[in-house]
Enzyme design. Structure first.
Site, PDB file in Angstrom:
ATOM      1  N   LYS A  47       3.861   9.024  10.253  1.00 40.89           N
ATOM      2  CA  LYS A  47       3.128  10.128  10.879  1.00 40.89           C
ATOM      3  C   LYS A  47       3.753  11.489  10.579  1.00 40.89           C
ATOM      4  CE  LYS A  47      -0.156   7.685  12.648  1.00 40.89           C
ATOM      5  NZ  LYS A  47      -1.536   7.798  12.165  1.00 40.89           N
TER       6      LYS A  47
HETATM    7  N1  PMP Z   1       1.721   1.476  12.791  1.00 39.98           N
HETATM    8  C1  PMP Z   1       2.124   2.317  13.742  1.00 39.98           C
HETATM    9  C2  PMP Z   1       3.396   2.016  14.480  1.00 39.98           C
HETATM   10  C3  PMP Z   1       1.380   3.462  14.053  1.00 39.98           C
HETATM   11  O1  PMP Z   1       1.798   4.307  15.007  1.00 39.98           O
HETATM   12  C4  PMP Z   1       0.178   3.687  13.353  1.00 39.98           C
HETATM   13  C5  PMP Z   1      -0.655   4.884  13.707  1.00 39.98           C
HETATM   14  N2  PMP Z   1      -1.603   4.692  14.708  1.00 39.98           N
HETATM   15  C6  PMP Z   1      -0.229   2.762  12.382  1.00 39.98           C
HETATM   16  C7  PMP Z   1       0.576   1.677  12.114  1.00 39.98           C
HETATM   17  C8  PMP Z   1      -1.525   2.900  11.609  1.00 39.98           C
HETATM   18  O2  PMP Z   1      -1.542   4.032  10.804  1.00 39.98           O
HETATM   19  P1  PMP Z   1      -2.900   4.833  10.617  1.00 39.98           P
HETATM   20  O3  PMP Z   1      -3.157   5.536  11.924  1.00 39.98           O
HETATM   21  O4  PMP Z   1      -2.631   5.789   9.509  1.00 39.98           O
HETATM   22  O5  PMP Z   1      -3.973   3.875  10.328  1.00 39.98           O
END
Ligand code: PMP
Length: 343
Positions: A47
């Site tokens: 992120k």
């Molecule tokens: N794993 C974790 C620990 C996350 O915080 C997130 C984000 N929601 C994701 C996977 C998935 O990533 P994305 O939001 O880019 O699909």
């Protein structure tokens, strides 16, 4: 005199995370397997990429100036990354979070300088007290503010198209055949896959979804099936709505994994590969195990799996024996495999 070799601040450490070969975990699976380990970002998750990218796009468009405000609705990794980038770039960061968020998470965000509004979890999304509505209101009331809105922001996809995708293409020397990635907002998998498929349309893209989430069924039927929605424990993966930050066309298929299998797999990654990663990394790796059972991989395949965050955020969850015990996750294990209690 030798020059000082230092980063100006932590921002330049975002991205360019290592690709690490998996050895023992995938010993019995045909093909070569590599993990893109996002816990190496300074904010310990993927992120960081979207936080930096979305804020810098707003700067380029002249939407914000130092002292202005960044607003988002998350207590998770995105909140932490936004708080970190805000400190380093001189913005105020407001996070509207649900009262379900753990005290640890809220303390962590406050430590990183964010102003945290704790909103009641039990109200509907369109209730003025919900964290969505509170964030929207604060955005309206605060001149020069940016509402990140990661589930519905195309820049979330663009951030990964601009960084994660090209990095994986370079790091694999263009040899990648499969991408396995978790889908929450969908930004990571969609942006990364969009770039990779532009280089080679034959790359197979597999999204990891949770039991209790609507994504897989929506991908297959084009319809949101409310019967698919029920509570589950993995955080950050799967969803009870359809995020526009997911490009369903670019994803070849989704597979679902259980809370229990994913938790055990995260622990297995630690002891077999020496990588201390989060719950969804366990989910992604579990996905690979299930794909292997279906005979998906061949000896010439080069598979990249994204490990989204660091394990330290899960100490009171999957890395706590008592939490695992409370969830009933140790029940299925043989007596000999139970953890040894040192008194
Ligand atoms: N794993 C974790 C620990 C996350 O915080 C997130 C984000 N929601 C994701 C996977 C998935 O990533 P994305 O939001 O880019 O699909």
């Amino acid at each position: 005199m030798k020059s000082i070799q230092a980063h100006e601040n932590a921002l330049s450490l975002i991205g360019n995370t290592p690709l690490i070969k998996l050895n023992r975990l995938t010993e019995k699976i045909p093909g070569r397997f590599y993990a893109k380990v996002e816990g190496f970002n300074p904010g310990h998750s993927a992120k960081d990429r979207i936080a930096l990218y979305i804020i810098e796009q707003a700067e380029k468009k002249g939407l914000i100036n130092p002292g202005d405000t960044i607003i988002e609705t998350t207590s998770g990794n995105t909140g932490f990354s936004l708080a970190m980038v805000s400190i380093l770039k001189g913005y105020r960061c407001i996070l509207a979070v649900s009262s379900k968020s753990s005290a640890d998470k809220i303390d962590m965000l406050k430590t990183m300088g964010a102003e945290v509004y704790v909103c009641p979890a039990h109200v509907a999304a369109d209730d003025p007290r919900s964290y969505y509505e509170v964030a929207k209101r604060l955005h309206k009331e605060t001149p020069g503010s940016v509402y990140i809105n990661q589930y519905f922001n195309e820049l979330n996809i663009e951030a990964h198209y601009a960084s994660t995708g090209p990095e994986i293409w370079e790091q694999t020397g263009g040899q990648i055949t499969h991408l396995v990635a978790c889908s929450g907002t969908g930004g990571t998998i969609s942006g990364t896959a969009r770039y990779l498929k532009e280089q080679n349309p034959d790359i197979e893209v597999i999204g990891i979804d949770a039991y209790g989430s609507v994504l897989q069924k929506y991908h297959e039927t084009g319809k949101l099936d409310k019967d698919e929605i029920y509570p589950y424990r993995i955080e950050g993966l799967g969803k009870n709505l359809i995020p526009s930050a997911t490009d369903f066309k670019i994803i070849d298929r989704f597979i679902k994994v259980t809370d229990e299998d994913s938790a055990h797999m995260a622990r297995t990654i630690a002891v077999q590969e020496g990588l201390f990663v989060g719950y969804t990394s366990g989910a992604a790796m579990q996905g690979i195990t299930q794909l292997n059972e279906e005979g998906t991989f061949g000896p010439n395949d080069v598979v990249v799996v994204i490990f989204p965050d660091h394990g330290s955020r899960y100490m009171s969850k999957i890395y706590s024996d008592s939490w695992m015990e409370q969830q009933g996750f140790f029940d299925a294990l043989q007596e000999v495999e139970k953890p040894v209690q040192v008194v």
